[in-house]
Scaffold this motif. Structure first.
Motif, PDB file in Angstrom:
ATOM      1  N   LEU A 200       0.976  -1.610  -0.132  1.00  0.00           N
ATOM      2  CA  LEU A 200      -0.405  -0.087  -0.537  1.00  0.00           C
ATOM      3  C   LEU A 200       0.965   0.972   0.208  1.00  0.00           C
ATOM      4  N   THR A 201       1.924   1.210   0.733  1.00  0.00           N
ATOM      5  CA  THR A 201       3.034   2.243   0.638  1.00  0.00           C
ATOM      6  C   THR A 201       3.796   2.290  -0.893  1.00  0.00           C
ATOM      7  N   SER A 202       3.836   1.031  -1.500  1.00  0.00           N
ATOM      8  CA  SER A 202       4.202   1.744  -2.674  1.00  0.00           C
ATOM      9  C   SER A 202       3.258   2.463  -3.425  1.00  0.00           C
ATOM     10  N   PHE A 203       2.347   1.190  -3.881  1.00  0.00           N
ATOM     11  CA  PHE A 203       0.758   2.035  -4.803  1.00  0.00           C
ATOM     12  C   PHE A 203       0.410   3.299  -4.557  1.00  0.00           C
ATOM     13  N   ASP A 204       0.622   3.558  -3.132  1.00  0.00           N
ATOM     14  CA  ASP A 204       0.060   5.513  -3.427  1.00  0.00           C
ATOM     15  C   ASP A 204       1.817   6.168  -3.329  1.00  0.00           C
ATOM     16  N   GLU A 205       2.727   5.294  -3.425  1.00  0.00           N
ATOM     17  CA  GLU A 205       3.623   7.010  -2.894  1.00  0.00           C
ATOM     18  C   GLU A 205       3.601   7.691  -4.240  1.00  0.00           C
ATOM     19  N   PHE A 206       4.491   8.908  -4.432  1.00  0.00           N
ATOM     20  CA  PHE A 206       4.155   9.256  -5.771  1.00  0.00           C
ATOM     21  C   PHE A 206       5.275  10.790  -5.750  1.00  0.00           C
ATOM     22  N   ILE A 207       5.712  10.885  -5.039  1.00  0.00           N
ATOM     23  CA  ILE A 207       7.276  11.491  -4.586  1.00  0.00           C
ATOM     24  C   ILE A 207       8.849  10.746  -5.605  1.00  0.00           C
ATOM     25  N   VAL A 208       9.252   9.812  -4.842  1.00  0.00           N
ATOM     26  CA  VAL A 208      10.105   9.274  -5.003  1.00  0.00           C
ATOM     27  C   VAL A 208       9.409   8.499  -7.022  1.00  0.00           C
ATOM     28  N   ALA A 209       8.409   8.284  -6.847  1.00  0.00           N
ATOM     29  CA  ALA A 209       8.114   8.012  -8.113  1.00  0.00           C
ATOM     30  C   ALA A 209       8.739   9.149  -9.540  1.00  0.00           C
ATOM     31  N   PHE A 210       8.293   9.785  -9.166  1.00  0.00           N
ATOM     32  CA  PHE A 210       8.468  11.335  -9.821  1.00  0.00           C
ATOM     33  C   PHE A 210       9.618  12.283 -10.717  1.00  0.00           C
ATOM     34  N   PHE A 211      10.433  11.961  -9.071  1.00  0.00           N
ATOM     35  CA  PHE A 211      11.910  11.466  -9.878  1.00  0.00           C
ATOM     36  C   PHE A 211      12.211  10.225 -10.254  1.00  0.00           C
ATOM     37  N   LEU A 212      11.603   9.374 -10.017  1.00  0.00           N
ATOM     38  CA  LEU A 212      12.655   7.706 -10.925  1.00  0.00           C
ATOM     39  C   LEU A 212      12.186   7.233 -12.420  1.00  0.00           C
ATOM     40  N   LEU A 245     -11.372   2.990  -1.937  1.00  0.00           N
ATOM     41  CA  LEU A 245     -11.776   1.941  -1.131  1.00  0.00           C
ATOM     42  C   LEU A 245     -10.396   0.953  -1.039  1.00  0.00           C
ATOM     43  N   ALA A 246      -9.622   0.421  -2.276  1.00  0.00           N
ATOM     44  CA  ALA A 246      -8.463  -0.523  -1.879  1.00  0.00           C
ATOM     45  C   ALA A 246      -7.701  -0.523  -0.856  1.00  0.00           C
ATOM     46  N   SER A 247      -7.498   1.334  -1.129  1.00  0.00           N
ATOM     47  CA  SER A 247      -6.704   1.573   0.117  1.00  0.00           C
ATOM     48  C   SER A 247      -7.190   1.578   1.859  1.00  0.00           C
ATOM     49  N   ILE A 248      -8.659   1.640   1.880  1.00  0.00           N
ATOM     50  CA  ILE A 248      -9.347   0.871   3.371  1.00  0.00           C
ATOM     51  C   ILE A 248      -9.176  -0.648   3.136  1.00  0.00           C
ATOM     52  N   VAL A 249      -9.278  -0.743   2.652  1.00  0.00           N
ATOM     53  CA  VAL A 249      -9.647  -2.381   2.710  1.00  0.00           C
ATOM     54  C   VAL A 249      -8.596  -3.585   3.115  1.00  0.00           C
ATOM     55  N   ILE A 250      -7.296  -2.880   2.190  1.00  0.00           N
ATOM     56  CA  ILE A 250      -6.002  -3.813   2.691  1.00  0.00           C
ATOM     57  C   ILE A 250      -5.879  -2.997   4.140  1.00  0.00           C
ATOM     58  N   ALA A 251      -5.569  -1.976   4.667  1.00  0.00           N
ATOM     59  CA  ALA A 251      -5.567  -1.264   5.527  1.00  0.00           C
ATOM     60  C   ALA A 251      -6.051  -2.130   6.590  1.00  0.00           C
ATOM     61  N   THR A 252      -6.961  -2.347   6.715  1.00  0.00           N
ATOM     62  CA  THR A 252      -8.155  -2.998   7.334  1.00  0.00           C
ATOM     63  C   THR A 252      -7.852  -4.445   7.992  1.00  0.00           C
ATOM     64  N   VAL A 253      -7.715  -5.112   6.613  1.00  0.00           N
ATOM     65  CA  VAL A 253      -7.159  -6.159   6.240  1.00  0.00           C
ATOM     66  C   VAL A 253      -6.396  -6.666   7.301  1.00  0.00           C
TER      67      VAL A 253
END
Length: 278
Positions: A200-212, A245-253
């Motif tokens: 979930l951290t990787s899927f939502d991450e923006f800043i590092v992906a912006f540079f790389l 919704l996907a983030s909430i489900v993954i974090a809850t599970v």
């Protein structure tokens, strides 16, 4: 004698409610406007429509960005969790100063601004000859997700009774056998939770992906690119609703799995009754 209630309690309740509304009300507006039959995100709503959701299924660029985020997320989560298991167990079982320093360094990226991490990783991948690419994003997201994995696995290994490993080793089991047959099964819920939260951290991450990122943008980068076009805003809100919704489900599970693993350690141990001798 019960203490008299303080007069600050009602104000504290009002403060908490106001804080929660300020924090989550803008997020709740996104799903609301995703059903609005207008490209303008404003009240009053002009009507109800599912057109913005239907437009997502025929978007090839969106599908490629989602596939890239999925591959990067799974790869980074696997690497971060593997390192987190190793570092967490090394610190708890070894207890040496070197192990504590390594664990602290693995948790350090959470305190460094994302822009600094992104620039440093960009310089590093250029020096290594990788350049902006999918592999570079995987390595960058592994670094970003590593503190989460280390904290979860460190806490889980710390909660395991040392007597389990000591009994196994007293019975002749080697350290690797004890780790593989005793420690890992007991830590399985935390490993699963670490993998899901790292993903979930990787899927939502923006800043590092912006540079790389190179020619293969991740899903957050695709969303950022679409914000330049006003007509794409409703589709972005529909996509944001799916991601939310996907983030909430993954974090809850992940949290449920982690708590079940902790609760299993608290179950009472019953001593079997001896068989009657006839």
């Amino acid at each position: 004698m019960n203490p008299a209630p303080t007069s600050k309690a009602p104000w504290l309740t009002v403060y908490v409610v106001a804080y929660v509304l300020f924090l989550y009300l803008p997020i709740a507006i996104i799903p609301l406007f995703s059903f609005n039959n207008s490209i303008q995100a404003a009240f009053p709503l002009s009507g109800f429509t599912l057109e913005w959701y239907r437009s997502l299924f025929g978007n090839d660029n969106l599908h490629r960005a989602f596939q890239t985020s999925l591959i990067v997320g799974v790869s980074a989560a696997f690497l971060a969790t593997s390192i987190g298991v190793t570092v967490g167990y090394m610190e708890v079982a070894g207890g040496t100063r070197t192990a504590r320093v390594i664990s602290a360094l693995c948790r350090l990226p959470i305190l460094i601004p994302g822009v600094i991490v992104g620039i440093a990783l960009l310089v590093l991948v250029n020096l290594a000859g990788l350049g902006p690419s999918r592999m570079a994003i995987v390595l960058g997201h592994t670094l970003v997700a590593l503190p989460t994995a280390v904290v979860i696995m460190r806490g889980r290994f710390s909660s395991l009774p040392r007597s389990y490993s000591e009994v196994a080793m007293d019975l002749g089991a080697h350290e690797w056998t004890t780790f593989r047959r005793i420690v890992l099964p007991l830590a399985a819920p935390a490993i699963t939770s670490s993998f899901m939260l790292s993903f979930l951290t990787s899927f939502d991450e923006f800043i590092v992906a912006f540079f790389l990122s190179g020619a293969e943008p991740t899903l957050p980068l695709y969303v950022w690119g679409q914000l330049r076009f006003p007509k794409a805003l409703p589709s972005v809100m529909a996509l944001g609703t799916f991601i939310l919704l996907a983030s909430i489900v993954i974090a809850t599970v992940a949290e449920i799995i982690r708590r079940r693993g902790v609760a299993s350690d608290e179950l009472p141990v019953t001593t079997p009754r001896p068989l009657p001798i006839s």
